[in-house]
Design a protein around this motif. Structure first.
Motif, PDB file in Angstrom:
ATOM      1  N   SER A   1       0.845  -1.189   0.000  1.00 27.79           N
ATOM      2  CA  SER A   1       0.000   0.000   0.000  1.00 27.79           C
ATOM      3  C   SER A   1       0.879   1.237   0.000  1.00 27.79           C
ATOM      4  O   SER A   1       2.034   1.200   0.399  1.00 27.79           O
ATOM      5  CB  SER A   1      -0.931   0.001   1.212  1.00 27.79           C
ATOM      6  N   VAL A   2       0.304   2.323  -0.463  1.00 31.21           N
ATOM      7  CA  VAL A   2       0.984   3.611  -0.500  1.00 31.21           C
ATOM      8  C   VAL A   2       0.162   4.583   0.332  1.00 31.21           C
ATOM      9  O   VAL A   2      -1.027   4.772   0.083  1.00 31.21           O
ATOM     10  CB  VAL A   2       1.113   4.138  -1.951  1.00 31.21           C
ATOM     11  N   ARG A   7      -3.209   8.756   4.834  1.00 38.09           N
ATOM     12  CA  ARG A   7      -4.257   8.501   3.835  1.00 38.09           C
ATOM     13  C   ARG A   7      -3.729   7.536   2.788  1.00 38.09           C
ATOM     14  O   ARG A   7      -2.658   7.751   2.215  1.00 38.09           O
ATOM     15  CB  ARG A   7      -4.668   9.802   3.159  1.00 38.09           C
ATOM     16  N   ARG A   8      -4.462   6.499   2.528  1.00 36.67           N
ATOM     17  CA  ARG A   8      -4.060   5.499   1.542  1.00 36.67           C
ATOM     18  C   ARG A   8      -4.283   6.063   0.134  1.00 36.67           C
ATOM     19  O   ARG A   8      -5.369   6.548  -0.180  1.00 36.67           O
ATOM     20  CB  ARG A   8      -4.861   4.226   1.739  1.00 36.67           C
ATOM     21  N   LEU A   9      -3.232   5.995  -0.713  1.00 39.68           N
ATOM     22  CA  LEU A   9      -3.299   6.593  -2.036  1.00 39.68           C
ATOM     23  C   LEU A   9      -3.366   5.586  -3.179  1.00 39.68           C
ATOM     24  O   LEU A   9      -3.765   5.957  -4.285  1.00 39.68           O
ATOM     25  CB  LEU A   9      -2.075   7.494  -2.274  1.00 39.68           C
ATOM     26  N   ASP A  10      -2.951   4.353  -2.923  1.00 42.27           N
ATOM     27  CA  ASP A  10      -2.954   3.394  -4.032  1.00 42.27           C
ATOM     28  C   ASP A  10      -4.380   3.159  -4.513  1.00 42.27           C
ATOM     29  O   ASP A  10      -5.318   3.110  -3.734  1.00 42.27           O
ATOM     30  CB  ASP A  10      -2.258   2.077  -3.672  1.00 42.27           C
ATOM     31  N   GLY A  11      -4.510   3.091  -5.834  1.00 49.97           N
ATOM     32  CA  GLY A  11      -5.815   2.900  -6.436  1.00 49.97           C
ATOM     33  C   GLY A  11      -6.577   4.186  -6.691  1.00 49.97           C
ATOM     34  O   GLY A  11      -7.620   4.160  -7.331  1.00 49.97           O
ATOM     35  N   ARG A  17      -4.665  11.964  -5.997  1.00 55.41           N
ATOM     36  CA  ARG A  17      -3.347  11.864  -5.346  1.00 55.41           C
ATOM     37  C   ARG A  17      -2.703  13.235  -5.213  1.00 55.41           C
ATOM     38  O   ARG A  17      -2.108  13.553  -4.187  1.00 55.41           O
ATOM     39  CB  ARG A  17      -2.428  10.935  -6.135  1.00 55.41           C
ATOM     40  N   VAL A  18      -2.839  14.057  -6.263  1.00 56.85           N
ATOM     41  CA  VAL A  18      -2.279  15.409  -6.217  1.00 56.85           C
ATOM     42  C   VAL A  18      -2.963  16.214  -5.121  1.00 56.85           C
ATOM     43  O   VAL A  18      -2.304  16.898  -4.334  1.00 56.85           O
ATOM     44  CB  VAL A  18      -2.403  16.113  -7.582  1.00 56.85           C
ATOM     45  N   ARG A  19      -4.271  16.125  -5.044  1.00 64.61           N
ATOM     46  CA  ARG A  19      -5.009  16.853  -3.999  1.00 64.61           C
ATOM     47  C   ARG A  19      -4.634  16.371  -2.602  1.00 64.61           C
ATOM     48  O   ARG A  19      -4.741  17.114  -1.640  1.00 64.61           O
ATOM     49  CB  ARG A  19      -6.509  16.730  -4.223  1.00 64.61           C
TER      50      ARG A  19
END
Length: 184
Positions: A1-2, A7-11, A17-19
């Motif tokens: 996971s990223v 806050r999880r960003l993957d997917g 993601r930018v926000r």
């Protein structure tokens, strides 16, 4: 996971993601050839969702231009603002891509070989400019083969070989290890 800031960003979609505070550059350039340099940077700085768009209809307040101007200035390319990317050198185009990523005022920027193709002098200048952004609070993850840039810019280094971690530490701790890898 990223995750970034818990806050999880993957997917998630790239704009989401930018926000969330993540920006990146690409090893291959991903500029809009039909937009000026300034417009390329403005595209990144636009964080408007539907609520902000409605607000701007009633009370237009645009700070995107000032963000773009700061990012262009930070990369030393403000004089190129009206030019098209196709009229720039490869090195200048890479600086536009960096300015575009910085204009979104990310918490973390992922840099994929930002100095590829630069001369030693250009790489040193790039390192100084990125270090200034880092000093202002922007975290950066640098992926690069240029050990001079890595050792001169990074606070902590991970060395991977075919996806396997083979060394890590501060540049001072592992200077000779890192130097030997750069000779390979």
């Amino acid at each position: 996971s990223v995750e970034l800031g818990g806050r999880r960003l993957d997917g998630l979609a790239p704009h989401t993601r930018v926000r969330a505070g993540l920006a990146r550059t690409f090893q291959s350039l991903e500029l809009f050839d039909d937009l000026s340099v300034e417009e390329n940077v403005l595209v990144s700085g636009d964080r408007h969702g539907w609520l902000e768009t409605l607000r701007d209809l009633v009370l237009p307040v645009r700070t995107d231009a000032s963000r773009a101007a700061r990012a262009l200035g930070a990369m030393g390319i403000e004089a190129l603002a009206a030019m098209l990317p196709t009229d720039l050198s490869h090195g200048q185009q890479k600086l536009v891509a960096l300015a575009r990523a910085l204009a979104s005022e990310p918490a973390l920027i992922l840099l994929d070989e930002p100095g590829a193709g630069f001369s030693i002098t250009e790489t040193e200048e790039l390192g100084r400019r990125l270090r200034a952004f880092a000093a202002d609070g922007t975290s950066m993850l640098l992926i690069d083969h240029d050990m001079a840039l890595v050792l001169g810019f990074c606070d902590y280094v991970y060395v991977l070989e075919f996806g396997k971690l083979i060394a890590q530490g501060t540049p001072a701790e592992y200077f000779w290890v890192f130097l030997s890898f750069s000779m390979m």
